[in-house]
Design a protein around this motif. Structure first.
Motif, PDB file in Angstrom:
ATOM      1  N   HIS A 261      14.596 113.875 -16.668  1.00 19.89           N
ATOM      2  CA  HIS A 261      14.660 113.093 -15.433  1.00 19.89           C
ATOM      3  C   HIS A 261      14.981 111.625 -15.696  1.00 19.89           C
ATOM      4  O   HIS A 261      15.085 110.841 -14.748  1.00 19.89           O
ATOM      5  CB  HIS A 261      13.334 113.198 -14.679  1.00 19.89           C
ATOM      6  N   GLU A 262      15.130 111.240 -16.971  1.00 26.23           N
ATOM      7  CA  GLU A 262      15.479 109.863 -17.319  1.00 26.23           C
ATOM      8  C   GLU A 262      16.641 109.877 -18.315  1.00 26.23           C
ATOM      9  O   GLU A 262      16.482 109.574 -19.499  1.00 26.23           O
ATOM     10  CB  GLU A 262      14.289 109.130 -17.942  1.00 26.23           C
ATOM     11  N   THR A 265      17.189 106.983 -20.797  1.00 23.43           N
ATOM     12  CA  THR A 265      16.284 106.722 -21.921  1.00 23.43           C
ATOM     13  C   THR A 265      16.780 107.518 -23.118  1.00 23.43           C
ATOM     14  O   THR A 265      16.617 108.739 -23.182  1.00 23.43           O
ATOM     15  CB  THR A 265      14.839 107.125 -21.574  1.00 23.43           C
TER      16      THR A 265
END
Length: 395
Positions: A261-262, A265
């Motif tokens: 979900h990131e 990153t």
């Protein structure tokens, strides 16, 4: 404390984190989850022996350790001793072959054990419950066929798995039923899958993981995380692959994107001076890994320790999964989501390979971080109406 074998502690921690237990706390939007939900247990094993059920864990409302009876009522463990003293009999008579029964699951983070033919032996040390450790040749449960499912039920819902992290033994599947009456299941073996797992281990040269009972039939196969310590697999079983990975990333870059979900990153890793250093987008070193040994890979610990943080732990989880699946030399972008490329190297985690191959949906919890990329045998619902556990044929 509720003592888990080291690798199962990793799975329990992962379940608890996913369930919102611990640093994040329960999700506030799902407070309608009742205090207990039904667990329907069906015995399709084809075995005539009696079955015993145990529901053990942590009561989330109090943090106390104990067990639940068939009605879901919590009972705290009494004080233990040194040496350990026998635990109270927490067994529930299970269903006979072809029969079904229902018990209640309370808001626990725990396990539902089942044993075939004999009751399990539990004891209480001064630090808490001592559970079966079948890698120990003197454990009183060693020749008993048993297994367990891990679950967390809290205000955010139910997470329940079918786990093979410590061993592959009496097969079972688990399911969760939502408020609309739809059930999702996982952990079901393919027809003939039980014997195929043992045959696959023997064919791969890992037959030393198999423990046979007094009748000469397999009781279980230990995971290689335990097999290294017991001699079931060579201590350097993954050594050649680890060496090749370390050489490769001395001149290539490994990219880890640990959070689906990131996607922004990302960390990049390179081996320098025998150590793999990971840097963030600004070029800062955020964590480093010594070259792991096979035990570190199989157990996802030691040189691949994964603390419950937001940097090293997620990177280590990804590395551990990639090492076990042997995808680090075929894909420098991890985690690799394409299961068709897993376990293709001649040097691989053959235990995880054969267990996944024999699952009807391809999903298993064959090592502690098999949940990386959602390849684990786990089902969840935020508003569960019930759960199920089915014992499958194996003889």
């Amino acid at each position: 404390m509720f003592r888990l074998p080291r690798v199962l502690a990793s799975v329990a921690a992962a379940l608890a984190v996913a369930a919102g237990v611990g640093v994040w706390g329960p999700a506030p939007e799902a407070q309608a989850v009742p205090d207990t939900i039904p667990l329907t247990i069906t015995n399709n094993s084809g075995r005539a022996e009696p079955v015993y059920i145990y529901n053990l864990g942590t009561q989330l409302s109090s943090g106390r350790q104990g067990w639940a009876d068939a009605a879901g009522t919590f009972h705290a463990w009494p004080a233990g001793g040194s040496p350990p003293v026998p635990a109270p009999d927490a067994s529930i008579a299970g269903p006979a072959d072809g029969q079904t029964m229902t018990i209640r699951l309370p808001k626990f983070s725990g396990r539902v054990y089942f044993s075939v033919g004999e009751k399990l032996v539990f004891s209480l040390a001064e630090g808490g419950l001592v559970q079966p450790a079948v890698q120990n040749p003197t454990d009183p449960n060693r020749d008993i066929r048993f297994n367990w499912s891990e679950y967390t039920l809290n205000d955010a819902g139910l997470w329940i798995n079918s786990t093979q992290v410590d061993m592959f033994s009496a097969p079972y599947s688990v399911g969760v039923r939502d408020a609309a009456g739809q059930t999702r299941t996982t952990g079901t073996l393919k027809p003939g899958g039980y014997h195929a797992v043992f045959e696959g281990l023997r064919a791969s040269g890992w037959g030393g993981l198999i423990h046979e009972g007094p009748d000469g039939r397999p009781v279980r196969a230990l995971s290689p995380g335990h097999g290294v310590s017991t001699g079931g697999v060579p201590a350097d079983a993954m050594g050649d692959y680890i060496d090749r990975v370390w050489r490769h990333y001395a001149s290539a870059t490994l990219t880890v994107t640990p959070f689906a979900h990131e996607p922004g990153t990302r960390y990049t890793g390179r081996v320098s001076g025998g150590v793999m250093h990971f840097t963030d987008a600004a070029g800062n070193v955020v964590t480093s890994f010594q070259k792991p040994d096979s035990d570190s890979v199989f157990g996802c610990h030691k040189h691949l320790d994964a603390p419950n943080d937001q940097v090293r732990g997620p990177i280590s989880r990804t590395l551990c999964a990639a090492f076990n699946r042997t995808t680090l030399l075929t894909n420098s972008e991890q985690p690799d989501q394409d299961g068709s490329g897993f376990y293709r190297d001649a040097v691989t985690n053959h235990y995880a390979r054969v267990v996944h191959e024999q699952m009807a949906d391809g999903k298993a919890y064959a090592f502690a971080f098999d949940d990386v990329g959602a390849h684990e045998s786990l089902v969840h619902d935020g508003n569960p109406a019930g759960a199920s556990m089915t014992f499958e044929p194996y003889d």
